[in-house]
Design a protein around this motif. Structure first.
Motif, PDB file in Angstrom:
ATOM      1  N   MET A   1      -7.406  -0.623   5.471  1.00 64.07           N
ATOM      2  CA  MET A   1      -6.445  -1.573   5.023  1.00 64.07           C
ATOM      3  C   MET A   1      -7.292  -2.525   4.350  1.00 64.07           C
ATOM      4  N   THR A   2      -6.592  -2.875   3.087  1.00 60.89           N
ATOM      5  CA  THR A   2      -7.375  -4.020   2.354  1.00 60.89           C
ATOM      6  C   THR A   2      -6.922  -5.427   2.907  1.00 60.89           C
ATOM      7  N   GLU A   3      -8.092  -6.223   3.156  1.00 61.10           N
ATOM      8  CA  GLU A   3      -7.970  -7.546   3.560  1.00 61.10           C
ATOM      9  C   GLU A   3      -7.328  -8.465   2.895  1.00 61.10           C
ATOM     10  N   MET A   4      -6.160  -9.199   3.346  1.00 64.60           N
ATOM     11  CA  MET A   4      -5.255  -9.930   2.409  1.00 64.60           C
ATOM     12  C   MET A   4      -5.664 -11.564   2.671  1.00 64.60           C
ATOM     13  N   SER A   5      -5.630 -12.302   1.733  1.00 64.80           N
ATOM     14  CA  SER A   5      -5.794 -13.786   1.983  1.00 64.80           C
ATOM     15  C   SER A   5      -4.537 -14.409   2.247  1.00 64.80           C
ATOM     16  N   ALA A  39       3.638  -5.570  -4.425  1.00 65.05           N
ATOM     17  CA  ALA A  39       2.548  -5.349  -5.708  1.00 65.05           C
ATOM     18  C   ALA A  39       1.882  -6.287  -6.253  1.00 65.05           C
ATOM     19  N   ILE A  40       2.759  -7.163  -6.754  1.00 70.05           N
ATOM     20  CA  ILE A  40       2.025  -8.573  -7.501  1.00 70.05           C
ATOM     21  C   ILE A  40       1.085  -9.243  -6.428  1.00 70.05           C
ATOM     22  N   HIS A  41       1.673  -9.836  -5.400  1.00 69.98           N
ATOM     23  CA  HIS A  41       0.976 -10.479  -4.403  1.00 69.98           C
ATOM     24  C   HIS A  41       0.238 -10.201  -3.429  1.00 69.98           C
ATOM     25  N   LEU A  42       0.305  -8.788  -3.043  1.00 72.59           N
ATOM     26  CA  LEU A  42      -0.514  -8.195  -2.090  1.00 72.59           C
ATOM     27  C   LEU A  42      -1.274  -6.771  -2.540  1.00 72.59           C
ATOM     28  N   HIS A  43      -0.792  -6.452  -3.749  1.00 71.01           N
ATOM     29  CA  HIS A  43      -1.446  -5.211  -4.294  1.00 71.01           C
ATOM     30  C   HIS A  43      -1.168  -4.029  -3.245  1.00 71.01           C
ATOM     31  N   LEU A  44       0.069  -3.887  -2.895  1.00 66.97           N
ATOM     32  CA  LEU A  44       0.503  -2.760  -2.215  1.00 66.97           C
ATOM     33  C   LEU A  44       1.499  -2.119  -2.778  1.00 66.97           C
ATOM     34  N   PRO A  45       1.623  -0.970  -2.967  1.00 68.64           N
ATOM     35  CA  PRO A  45       0.514  -0.048  -2.859  1.00 68.64           C
ATOM     36  C   PRO A  45      -0.719  -0.397  -3.845  1.00 68.64           C
ATOM     37  N   LYS A  46      -1.677   0.199  -3.358  1.00 69.79           N
ATOM     38  CA  LYS A  46      -3.115  -0.222  -4.009  1.00 69.79           C
ATOM     39  C   LYS A  46      -2.834   0.598  -5.345  1.00 69.79           C
ATOM     40  N   PRO A  47      -3.221  -0.423  -6.379  1.00 71.54           N
ATOM     41  CA  PRO A  47      -3.089   0.171  -7.818  1.00 71.54           C
ATOM     42  C   PRO A  47      -4.231   1.036  -8.389  1.00 71.54           C
ATOM     43  N   ALA A  48      -4.125   1.792  -9.225  1.00 72.26           N
ATOM     44  CA  ALA A  48      -5.339   2.393  -9.873  1.00 72.26           C
ATOM     45  C   ALA A  48      -6.232   1.264 -10.715  1.00 72.26           C
ATOM     46  N   VAL A  49      -7.374   1.472 -10.863  1.00 71.77           N
ATOM     47  CA  VAL A  49      -8.058   0.670 -11.616  1.00 71.77           C
ATOM     48  C   VAL A  49      -8.768   1.226 -12.986  1.00 71.77           C
ATOM     49  N   ASP A  51     -10.730   0.329 -16.363  1.00 75.41           N
ATOM     50  CA  ASP A  51     -11.569  -0.729 -17.291  1.00 75.41           C
ATOM     51  C   ASP A  51     -11.134  -2.222 -16.577  1.00 75.41           C
ATOM     52  N   GLY A  52     -11.128  -2.281 -15.349  1.00 72.10           N
ATOM     53  CA  GLY A  52     -10.757  -3.708 -14.737  1.00 72.10           C
ATOM     54  C   GLY A  52      -9.266  -3.846 -14.713  1.00 72.10           C
ATOM     55  N   THR A  53      -8.325  -3.163 -15.202  1.00 74.37           N
ATOM     56  CA  THR A  53      -6.968  -3.185 -15.034  1.00 74.37           C
ATOM     57  C   THR A  53      -6.480  -2.563 -13.987  1.00 74.37           C
ATOM     58  N   SER A  54      -5.338  -3.241 -12.925  1.00 71.31           N
ATOM     59  CA  SER A  54      -4.892  -3.045 -11.913  1.00 71.31           C
ATOM     60  C   SER A  54      -3.512  -2.096 -12.603  1.00 71.31           C
ATOM     61  N   THR A  55      -3.306  -1.082 -12.206  1.00 74.30           N
ATOM     62  CA  THR A  55      -2.457  -0.169 -12.856  1.00 74.30           C
ATOM     63  C   THR A  55      -1.304   0.547 -11.846  1.00 74.30           C
ATOM     64  N   TRP A  56      -0.064   0.345 -11.711  1.00 71.93           N
ATOM     65  CA  TRP A  56       0.970   1.348 -11.087  1.00 71.93           C
ATOM     66  C   TRP A  56       1.907   1.877 -12.150  1.00 71.93           C
ATOM     67  N   GLN A  57       2.622   2.936 -11.545  1.00 63.76           N
ATOM     68  CA  GLN A  57       3.430   3.716 -12.355  1.00 63.76           C
ATOM     69  C   GLN A  57       4.825   3.606 -12.032  1.00 63.76           C
ATOM     70  N   LEU A  58       5.624   3.635 -12.761  1.00 67.33           N
ATOM     71  CA  LEU A  58       7.140   3.573 -12.237  1.00 67.33           C
ATOM     72  C   LEU A  58       7.443   4.542 -11.235  1.00 67.33           C
ATOM     73  N   PRO A  59       6.978   5.634 -11.439  1.00 64.15           N
ATOM     74  CA  PRO A  59       7.364   6.821 -10.254  1.00 64.15           C
ATOM     75  C   PRO A  59       6.720   6.319  -9.096  1.00 64.15           C
ATOM     76  N   SER A 231       4.257   5.884 -18.229  1.00 62.24           N
ATOM     77  CA  SER A 231       5.312   5.309 -17.616  1.00 62.24           C
ATOM     78  C   SER A 231       4.664   4.416 -16.753  1.00 62.24           C
ATOM     79  N   SER A 232       3.429   3.736 -17.107  1.00 54.51           N
ATOM     80  CA  SER A 232       2.869   2.697 -16.273  1.00 54.51           C
ATOM     81  C   SER A 232       3.042   1.300 -16.822  1.00 54.51           C
ATOM     82  N   PHE A 233       2.632   0.605 -15.842  1.00 53.99           N
ATOM     83  CA  PHE A 233       2.609  -0.995 -16.041  1.00 53.99           C
ATOM     84  C   PHE A 233       1.542  -1.585 -15.223  1.00 53.99           C
ATOM     85  N   SER A 234       0.873  -2.684 -15.678  1.00 53.41           N
ATOM     86  CA  SER A 234      -0.465  -3.212 -15.161  1.00 53.41           C
ATOM     87  C   SER A 234      -0.506  -4.669 -15.227  1.00 53.41           C
ATOM     88  N   VAL A 235      -1.186  -5.036 -14.409  1.00 53.51           N
ATOM     89  CA  VAL A 235      -1.439  -6.833 -14.574  1.00 53.51           C
ATOM     90  C   VAL A 235      -2.833  -6.887 -14.979  1.00 53.51           C
TER      91      VAL A 235
END
Length: 255
Positions: A1-5, A39-49, A51-59, A231-235
């Motif tokens: 599990m990813t450690e959260m600050s 998703a924004i604060h905790l990165h859960l679920p873990k996004p796909a990365v 080119d340095g971009t964290s990406t989730w999909q609408l599905p 159908s993806s979005f990323s931060v």
């Protein structure tokens, strides 16, 4: 599990607490808001990365919130029935976001239950208006504010009602009433202030234009941009030296 600050956990807790306390954020909208907070604060679920971009999909959202998609199909007896589909109901997510577009809704101005109809506003000799149940009704536009008022008429005042609408339409056409201030939607926007929601809303509804706001808003730190495919979005982190938002939230079109 990813450690959260601790700051991330605290920001997530405050966001969720505010969402739950908001009486206008309920049902599916609350679920989507809580998913975005996680998703924004905790990165859960873990996004796909990529080119340095964290990406989730609408599905991903639909898979967590609405895994059972009921599709209509033709049964053996010739009747249309609903059956579960193997795909998550991502269209439901799309509709939740679209229904929360910031806009002017004339129904909100009337302060009437959704099922109610206005009373007859036809003039009377001994009182200001008729007050009987309406046979017909429609909106009249205030040419100074652009806001709409629901006016009803009984059968007796039908001709008066038609004349009022005709005169009002002529006045509006001649004076070009201003767009009314927003009074609906934007419920998630007030909990995610760093997102530039208008960029998303105009993609969800191509006819959308920003309505006037009675109060100003802070400059966003996140930019919502919808692409042409996928159908993806990323931060995505942007240049800190340019006069641009620090992040970009990218969401693809739905097909």
């Amino acid at each position: 599990m990813t450690e959260m600050s601790y700051p991330a956990l605290r920001a997530h807790h405050r966001c969720v607490e505010a969402l739950v306390a908001d009486p206008e954020v309920t049902g599916d909208l609350l679920l989507v808001g809580m998913w975005l907070a996680r998703a924004i604060h905790l990165h859960l679920p873990k996004p796909a990365v990529n080119d340095g971009t964290s990406t989730w999909q609408l599905p991903d959202i639909a898979r967590d919130l609405f895994p059972l998609n009921m599709d209509r199909g033709l049964a053996f007896n010739g009747q249309m029935v609903e059956a579960p589909s193997a795909e998550p109901d991502w269209r439901r997510v799309f509709e939740v976001l679209k229904n929360d577009i910031r806009r002017y809704d004339p129904k909100v101005d009337q302060q009437l239950p959704a099922w109610a109809r206005p009373r007859c506003s036809g003039p009377m000799v001994r009182r200001a208006s008729c007050g009987k149940g309406s046979y017909t009704w429609g909106y009249l536009t205030d040419v100074e504010t652009g806001r709409k008022r629901l006016v009803g008429a009984c059968r007796k005042h039908h001709d008066w009602f038609q004349q009022e609408r005709k005169v009002n339409a002529a006045v509006v056409a001649a004076t070009e009433a201003p767009p009314p201030p927003a009074n609906a939607g934007g419920r998630l926007a007030r909990h995610f202030l760093d997102i530039d929601w208008p960029a998303l809303w105009v993609k969800l509804d191509e006819s959308w234009t920003a309505p006037p706001e009675q109060m100003g808003s802070a400059r966003p730190k996140l930019r919502v941009v919808l692409g042409d495919t996928g159908s993806s979005f990323s931060v995505q982190r942007t240049s800190s030296t340019a006069a641009r938002p620090r992040f970009a939230l990218i969401n693809g079109t739905l097909s």
